[in-house]
Design a protein around this motif. Structure first.
Motif, PDB file in Angstrom:
ATOM      1  N   TRP A 185       2.308   1.736  -3.776  1.00  0.00           N
ATOM      2  CA  TRP A 185       0.741   1.973  -4.741  1.00  0.00           C
ATOM      3  C   TRP A 185       0.829   4.049  -4.071  1.00  0.00           C
ATOM      4  O   TRP A 185       1.088   4.604  -5.267  1.00  0.00           O
ATOM      5  CB  TRP A 185      -0.244   1.802  -3.833  1.00  0.00           C
TER       6      TRP A 185
ATOM      7  N   MET B 268      -3.190  -1.373  -6.352  1.00  0.00           N
ATOM      8  CA  MET B 268      -2.251  -1.802  -5.110  1.00  0.00           C
ATOM      9  C   MET B 268      -2.090  -3.307  -5.211  1.00  0.00           C
ATOM     10  O   MET B 268      -1.162  -3.637  -4.953  1.00  0.00           O
ATOM     11  CB  MET B 268      -3.486  -0.893  -3.432  1.00  0.00           C
TER      12      MET B 268
ATOM     13  N   ALA C 229       0.878  -0.600   0.028  1.00  0.00           N
ATOM     14  CA  ALA C 229       0.078  -0.106  -0.005  1.00  0.00           C
ATOM     15  C   ALA C 229       0.604   0.991  -0.337  1.00  0.00           C
ATOM     16  O   ALA C 229       1.092   2.144  -0.973  1.00  0.00           O
ATOM     17  CB  ALA C 229      -0.853   0.527   1.039  1.00  0.00           C
TER      18      ALA C 229
END
Length: 177
Positions: A27, A41, A24
């Motif tokens: 991303w 993601m 995450a």
């Protein structure tokens, strides 16, 4: 607050292999680094998990500020670098080149004779990084159109040039950037 109780913030990033829990944050970093293409993601999570040996995360004071995704090209002695992201907090530290050196010096990349990546013609930052890297290691850099705008992208993306950097054997040591 007394000065002796203040912890100085480091300007030396920690380079390491990613893990799935980094997906995450990776991303978010990629989203913040225009003009990089944003993947899902989930894609970044899979890269950090399944391809961790050929990816690099850079942390600065506990925050992910750098990322390289890559993989060894099947049946070839070539390392493909998919994306290089350096966040605003880490710019000017030579982090891109440091991460590339970290990557090519890993045991998992030991057999690589070439580093490959694709770059659009107008991405000056990427051209600068890979030219600087090639000069630093003493490797030749060449390029040619690879994924063509019309033929491969239906005119919705600029042509990607395949950039090839010859890697010295054995791998270049992580000299000071």
């Amino acid at each position: 607050m007394p000065k002796d109780t203040i912890t100085p913030r480091s300007r030396t990033p920690l380079l390491r292999k990613p893990d799935a829990t980094d997906g995450a944050e990776i991303w978010e970093l990629v989203k913040a680094c225009k003009p990089l293409d944003e993947n899902s993601m989930y894609c970044n999570l899979v890269q950090a998990d399944h391809f961790r040996d050929t990816c690099v995360v850079a942390e600065l004071n506990g925050e992910i500020v750098g990322w390289i995704s890559g993989h060894m090209i099947p049946a070839k002695e070539e390392l493909f670098v998919w994306q290089v992201a350096v966040g605003p907090k880490a710019r000017g530290l030579g982090l891109g080149r440091k991460m590339l050196l970290e990557l090519v010096n890993r045991d998992e990349c030991e057999g690589a004779t070439h580093l490959k990546t694709t770059i659009t013609e107008d991405n000056d930052a990427s051209w600068g990084l890979f030219r600087s890297f090639a000069r630093h290691i003493g490797g030749d850099l060449s390029d040619e159109p690879h994924f063509e705008s019309e033929e491969h992208f239906g005119g919705k993306h600029d042509t990607e040039h395949m950039v090839t950097v010859e890697l010295p054997q054995p791998a270049p040591l992580a000299r000071a950037a």
